[in-house]
Design a protein around this motif. Structure first.
Motif, PDB file in Angstrom:
ATOM      1  N   THR A 114     -32.178  -5.385  -6.174  1.00  0.00           N
ATOM      2  CA  THR A 114     -31.584  -6.047  -5.105  1.00  0.00           C
ATOM      3  C   THR A 114     -32.757  -5.744  -4.007  1.00  0.00           C
ATOM      4  OG1 THR A 114     -29.358  -5.440  -5.769  1.00  0.00           O
ATOM      5  CG2 THR A 114     -30.012  -5.953  -3.295  1.00  0.00           C
ATOM      6  N   LEU A 115     -33.535  -4.817  -3.879  1.00  0.00           N
ATOM      7  CA  LEU A 115     -34.417  -4.685  -3.236  1.00  0.00           C
ATOM      8  C   LEU A 115     -35.672  -5.317  -3.608  1.00  0.00           C
ATOM      9  CD1 LEU A 115     -34.592  -0.563  -2.853  1.00  0.00           C
ATOM     10  CD2 LEU A 115     -34.271  -2.385  -0.968  1.00  0.00           C
ATOM     11  N   ALA A 116     -35.960  -5.541  -4.681  1.00  0.00           N
ATOM     12  CA  ALA A 116     -37.157  -6.391  -5.363  1.00  0.00           C
ATOM     13  C   ALA A 116     -36.783  -7.825  -5.110  1.00  0.00           C
ATOM     14  CB  ALA A 116     -37.372  -6.295  -6.558  1.00  0.00           C
ATOM     15  N   THR A 117     -35.697  -8.207  -4.919  1.00  0.00           N
ATOM     16  CA  THR A 117     -35.051  -9.686  -4.885  1.00  0.00           C
ATOM     17  C   THR A 117     -35.415 -10.042  -3.378  1.00  0.00           C
ATOM     18  OG1 THR A 117     -33.469  -9.756  -7.009  1.00  0.00           O
ATOM     19  CG2 THR A 117     -33.378 -11.451  -4.967  1.00  0.00           C
ATOM     20  N   TYR A 118     -34.925  -8.899  -2.414  1.00  0.00           N
ATOM     21  CA  TYR A 118     -34.782  -8.974  -1.131  1.00  0.00           C
ATOM     22  C   TYR A 118     -36.580  -9.333  -0.642  1.00  0.00           C
ATOM     23  CZ  TYR A 118     -34.531  -8.183   3.920  1.00  0.00           C
ATOM     24  OH  TYR A 118     -34.584  -8.164   5.183  1.00  0.00           O
ATOM     25  N   ALA A 119     -37.277  -8.380  -1.210  1.00  0.00           N
ATOM     26  CA  ALA A 119     -39.182  -8.679  -0.852  1.00  0.00           C
ATOM     27  C   ALA A 119     -39.256  -9.973  -1.293  1.00  0.00           C
ATOM     28  CB  ALA A 119     -39.397  -7.490  -1.728  1.00  0.00           C
ATOM     29  N   ILE A 131     -42.150 -10.583   1.709  1.00  0.00           N
ATOM     30  CA  ILE A 131     -42.471  -9.223   2.154  1.00  0.00           C
ATOM     31  C   ILE A 131     -43.857  -8.904   1.558  1.00  0.00           C
ATOM     32  CG2 ILE A 131     -42.245  -6.627   2.139  1.00  0.00           C
ATOM     33  CD1 ILE A 131     -39.853  -8.222   3.674  1.00  0.00           C
ATOM     34  N   THR A 132     -44.850  -8.298   2.596  1.00  0.00           N
ATOM     35  CA  THR A 132     -45.965  -7.901   2.109  1.00  0.00           C
ATOM     36  C   THR A 132     -46.448  -6.364   1.918  1.00  0.00           C
ATOM     37  OG1 THR A 132     -46.812  -7.834   4.462  1.00  0.00           O
ATOM     38  CG2 THR A 132     -47.177 -10.025   3.155  1.00  0.00           C
ATOM     39  N   ASN A 133     -45.572  -5.781   2.457  1.00  0.00           N
ATOM     40  CA  ASN A 133     -45.688  -4.283   2.461  1.00  0.00           C
ATOM     41  C   ASN A 133     -44.252  -3.846   2.295  1.00  0.00           C
ATOM     42  OD1 ASN A 133     -48.000  -5.388   4.085  1.00  0.00           O
ATOM     43  ND2 ASN A 133     -48.768  -3.289   3.928  1.00  0.00           N
TER      44      ASN A 133
END
Length: 145
Positions: free
Chosen positions: A82-87, A92-94
């Motif tokens: 979920t975090l990786a998909t959101y990024a 997301i760059t950082n």
């Protein structure tokens, strides 16, 4: 022209998350940069553990607002994915995370998220410290992708 940076601060139910959000805010160098605060919890778990749900959510909202960050709170079966998909979806760059006390790679949230992240992103790992002055925090950066 400078590339716009998008910071994602991953927080847990701990009140020490304000330190991470403040660090993320300190990394903003342009009005075009973005600060995203995200808390993901496993389905069927309480969002904030033992803390009173409404108090904890209000606290996290207030801290995010104070630092001009957008806040996302969600439940999912797989936190790291979920975090990786959101990024990925938010370009997301950082990614900013607190250091893990887990020594085993399988138990370490940072390692698991790095394995699932498919875009090039810079991980900034903020050490656990009793010191509140974010100016002295040394950050370990790892570029994944």
């Amino acid at each position: 022209m400078r590339k716009r940076k998008k910071f994602m601060v991953c927080v847990t139910q701990q009140k020490s998350c304000e330190r991470l959000i403040a660090y993320g805010a300190s990394r903003i160098t342009s009005e075009n940069d973005e600060l995203h605060v995200i808390h993901v919890v496993k389905e069927n778990w309480k969002y904030f553990g033992k803390l009173e749900e409404t108090d904890a959510l209000e606290y996290l909202f207030d801290v995010s607002k104070k630092h001009h960050a957008s806040l996302s709170v969600m439940k999912a079966k797989d936190i790291e994915t979920t975090l990786a998909t959101y990024a990925e979806k938010n370009k997301i760059t950082n990614i900013i995370m607190g250091s893990s006390k887990e020594k085993d790679d399988q138990q370490n949230m940072i390692n698991r998220l790095q394995e699932r992240t498919r875009i090039q992103v810079k991980f900034e790992i903020v050490p656990i410290t009793d010191e509140e002055d974010i100016d002295i925090i040394e950050v370990e950066s790892v570029i994944m992708g």
